[in-house]
Scaffold this motif. Structure first.
Motif: not given
Length: 445
Positions: A358-360, A389-390, A400-403, A416-418
């Motif tokens: 969920k991003v602007p 919302v993608i 890895f390190g996506y946050s 994001f949720t995963m």
């Protein structure tokens, strides 16, 4: 736990009496809700629970908490009555337990009560159980529908910095396993390291931090390891004779058959079938053959990860009146598997995650481009106010390190949720790279 039950519990536990009374006006009475239990004495036949206090006790442990007086177990009562001093039965473990103390939770305060009825949420002390266990009064052997617990997709090697803190370290891991069925602990037989496994990078980071914060144990953490799998893509025949003669009794065992992939969507990951007609191999050696194939499938030859979704069919073989033994046939099965594995065109499977972002909207293009770079597939893109919302499917190995990356791409406004979706074959270039890395690490050792 349903969303209504969750709201009910939160309002109750925080003491929002006025709002709670309003919610209770609209929530259904426990007797008006259909819940199902599984009768373990009748092959898990579904049984409707009426939600009345007159029926047999059926309660589910849905949350565990380490309190000042030991483990606090939260129970939701689906049917019957539970009383202080009663003996209850844990259907999952078969243990008989006495209820020493029964409480109702109000924020951080506890109200001691003598009994509770269907539809209520209570907590008990001194009950050794795991999250998801079902309790009854012993008159029935019901369990509530168990949660679908996926296999872990990521692992970390952890160990306490100080040897003196080993006891607290073990205590923490045992508690976390009881609380969370998706959290697993194992031991690497080669390195002797403790391996924790879970559903992602953040999932495991939270538990490592809890070990430090709640148990005051500093732990060193190894590099995250993705739980790859291997499988075969075509049928391959095997015909292997294991023959060894030494000074004493020899070893003789011959196995013939084929290995093939299981159909897509098969509920099992490994199948073994014996279709030998006659006594080419005595029946008492068949379990040893199956054990040998299972053992061989624990480590594929591509990258050393378990082999899944395979079916092994034993069609023929031979034995010796003197030299045949369980060990001989087990070894024959292991070597037969290794010999025919390459001919079955094995591939590597990697865990693929279902990611929801969920991003602007202004950052939508940048985020979508980054997903593509990570070899993800965007399967949905919706608008929610000023946000996009993608939904995408992305290999876990590329997350890895996506946050941190998402924060920098969206000025800290993206989230994001995963969750795990499935294991899928990797591309040819990724497979070649993984195989080369595996061979290189083995050569270095």
């Amino acid at each position: 736990m349903s969303i209504i039950l969750f709201i009910f519990y939160r309002l109750w536990s925080t003491g929002c009496t006025t709002t709670l009374n309003g919610v209770l006006s609209y929530l259904p009475c426990p007797t008006e809700v259909s819940n199902y239990a599984l009768d373990q004495t009748k092959d898990e036949e579904k049984v409707i629970l009426g939600g009345t206090p007159d029926g047999p006790l059926v309660a589910l442990a849905f949350k565990l908490e380490e309190g000042r007086f030991g483990q606090l177990t939260f129970l939701r009562i689906y049917e019957g009555v539970i009383r202080k001093g009663d003996f209850i039965f844990n259907i999952n473990t078969g243990k008989k337990i006495k209820v020493p103390r029964l409480v109702r939770m109000h924020s951080d305060e506890m109200e001691d009560i003598q009994e509770a009825h269907a539809g209520q949420i209570v907590a008990v002390f001194g009950v050794d159980c795991a999250s998801g266990d079902t309790f009854t009064d012993g008159s029935v052997k019901y369990t509530m529908t168990s949660m679908n617990v996926p296999e872990p997709v990521m692992s970390l090697a952890v160990q306490p910095v100080s040897k003196d803190s080993g006891g607290q370290f073990s205590k923490a891991l045992n508690r976390f396993q009881k609380e969370d069925p998706t959290f697993r602990v194992g031991l690497d037989p080669e390195s002797g390291q403790t391996i924790i496994s879970g559903m992602g990078e953040l999932h495991l980071e939270v538990y490592v931090e809890r070990i430090r914060r709640e148990y005051k144990v500093d732990a060193t953490v190894g590099k995250p390891r993705v739980n790859f799998r291997e499988t075969v893509t075509q049928r391959a025949d095997f015909d292997y004779l294991h023959k060894k003669q030494s000074g004493g009794q020899g070893q003789y065992g011959r196995v013939t058959g084929y290995i093939e992939p299981l159909p897509a969507g098969s509920p099992t990951k490994f199948e073994f079938e014996n279709v030998i007609v006659g006594q080419a191999i005595p029946s008492n050696f068949i379990p040893a053959i199956e054990k040998g194939f299972k053992e061989a499938a624990n480590s594929g030859s591509l990258i050393g990860h378990p082999v899944e979704n395979i079916r092994i069919v034993l069609t023929d073989g031979a034995s010796h009146a003197v030299d045949s033994s369980e060990l001989a046939f087990k070894l024959a099965a292991i070597y037969a598997f290794r010999k025919c594995y390459t001919a079955a065109k094995p591939v590597i499977l990697e865990p693929v995650m279902l990611v929801e972002l969920k991003v602007p909207t202004e950052f939508q293009g940048t985020v979508a481009g980054d997903i593509n770079k990570r070899k993800g597939v965007i399967i949905g893109n919706d608008q929610e106010g000023e946000d996009s919302v993608i939904t995408a499917q992305v290999p876990l190995n590329n997350m890895f390190g996506y946050s941190t990356s998402l924060r920098s791409m969206t000025q800290g406004k993206g989230e994001f949720t995963m969750e795990y979706k499935e294991h899928s074959p990797v591309s040819h270039d990724v497979q070649a790279q993984l195989v080369n890395n595996y061979k290189g690490s083995n050569a270095a050792e």
